[in-house]
Enzyme design. Structure first.
Site, PDB file in Angstrom:
ATOM      1  N   ILE A 137      -3.945  -6.290   5.981  1.00  0.00           N
ATOM      2  CA  ILE A 137      -3.805  -5.902   4.575  1.00  0.00           C
ATOM      3  C   ILE A 137      -2.664  -4.909   4.407  1.00  0.00           C
ATOM      4  CG2 ILE A 137      -4.989  -4.871   2.594  1.00  0.00           C
ATOM      5  CD1 ILE A 137      -7.626  -5.473   4.204  1.00  0.00           C
ATOM      6  N   CYS A 138      -1.841  -5.117   3.373  1.00  0.00           N
ATOM      7  CA  CYS A 138      -0.810  -4.135   3.052  1.00  0.00           C
ATOM      8  C   CYS A 138      -1.267  -3.380   1.817  1.00  0.00           C
ATOM      9  CB  CYS A 138       0.516  -4.836   2.785  1.00  0.00           C
ATOM     10  SG  CYS A 138       1.830  -3.700   2.390  1.00  0.00           S
ATOM     11  N   LEU A 139      -1.840  -2.209   2.029  1.00  0.00           N
ATOM     12  CA  LEU A 139      -2.312  -1.388   0.908  1.00  0.00           C
ATOM     13  C   LEU A 139      -2.062   0.069   1.275  1.00  0.00           C
ATOM     14  CD1 LEU A 139      -3.821  -1.280  -1.833  1.00  0.00           C
ATOM     15  CD2 LEU A 139      -5.942  -1.123  -0.556  1.00  0.00           C
TER      16      LEU A 139
END
Lengths: 149, 199
Positions: B91-93
């Site tokens: 995840i890119c958060l």
């Protein structure tokens, strides 16, 4: 006796030199920002550096007087009588050991992200430049509105 | 595991279970092992998105230094989303990286992930192929994401056309998931997907 020049707010030569240095620094930082050098250094995507140890050591403390007065948002434990809490400038408080552990990692409030000063000169310049850029944007926006509204 | 991490997770675990989101079946956490280092999360696909009706399972690993470092989270359920890898589920958060704060909890992480499903950020992609489709062919992205939700997360919308195309490739000896990835990546163009699979 107050000096004639001092009275009128003139600086001595030494101070003048320093402000010239500051001026130069400001130009360099602005150049860095305009050429996206801060971005290239990865500044925006990095965890901000720790809060300056001096500031952390001098945070005001409080002793918990009674139970049932809330919980620490870092460890989520209820405060108990006689525990020491530290209060950071945004008025949020946490257990001393909890907030010290956090601020030695990064400089912002765990709840509201209010930033404390760091002892990293490059980060401080980056932060100042970011603030200046925002002010410039607002100025330009105001100027635009005053001309076209 | 350091004491503070385990103790905090225990407290949070109770908090999540009591939260109103659990009552509404929007989020869920379960323990995977007894020492609170690994958990299984679940979020419901938000309404009015291609993920609606799907249930997405997450792997949550709690580091020893929690809550001073963020938990490591990835999607176990395969998902078609610009900020989530269609291969690994990574995840890119920002809050799972540099924007983490020690006052955040499992509950706020799960709610942020649910918000990410509602509002993708294609300019900060994890999966470049998905992000490109999201920006250049919004309709195709929507159909593909719905299809993945249907197949992997139990979503309701069946896409006969897509299913048939995958079936054809499977009959040619291609692995079903690989066929789906190839077709999804080439906007369901049979010719280009076949070319890529057999080259």
């Amino acid at each position: 006796m107050v000096d004639y020049f001092q009275e009128r707010g003139f600086n001595t030569v030494e101070d003048a030199d320093r402000s010239r240095e500051e001026e130069l620094e400001r130009h360099i930082m602005r150049l860095m920002a305009d050429f996206n050098l801060f971005d290239e250094m990865g500044m925006p995507n990095q965890l901000a550096p720790p809060a300056s140890p001096e500031i952390v050591n001098n945070l005001p403390e409080e002793k918990i007087q009674e139970t049932n007065c809330g919980k620490c948002d870092i460890c989520l434990k209820e405060y108990e009588k006689d525990e020491t809490v530290k209060i950071i400038p945004c008025k949020h408080k946490f257990h001393s050991e909890c907030i010290i552990a956090w601020l030695t990692k990064t400089n912002s409030c765990p709840l509201c992200r209010h930033e404390l000063p760091t002892s990293d000169p490059i980060y401080e310049q980056y932060r100042k430049e970011k603030k200046r850029q925002k002010e410039r944007e607002i100025d330009i926006e105001n100027l635009h509105n005053s001309m076209f509204s | 595991m350091a004491n503070i991490a385990a103790q905090r997770i225990k407290r949070e675990f109770k908090e999540v279970i009591k939260s109103e989101e659990v009552a509404k079946c929007a989020i869920k956490v379960e323990l995977v092992n007894d020492n609170y280092t690994e958990l299984k999360g679940e979020i419901a696909g938000p309404p009015d998105t291609p993920y609606e009706g799907g249930n997405f399972i997450l792997e949550i690993k709690v580091p020893e230094t929690y809550p001073f470092n963020p938990p490591k989270v990835r999607f176990i359920t395969k998902i078609w989303h610009p900020n989530i890898s269609s291969v690994t589920g990574a995840i890119c958060l920002d809050i799972l990286k540099d924007q983490w704060a020690a006052a955040m909890t499992l509950r706020t992480v799960l709610l942020s992930l649910q918000a990410l499903l509602s509002a993708a950020e294609p300019d900060d992609p994890q999966d470049a192929v998905v992000a490109k489709q999201f920006k250049e062919n919004a309709e195709m992205f929507h159909l593909t994401a719905c299809h993945w939700t249907n197949i992997y997360a139990g979503g309701p919308s069946v896409n006969k056309d897509f299913d048939d195309k995958i079936k054809k490739l499977v009959e040619m000896g291609v692995d079903e998931h690989e066929a789906r990835v190839a077709l999804s990546s080439y906007n369901w163009d049979m010719e280009r997907a076949t070319e890529q699979l057999f080259s």
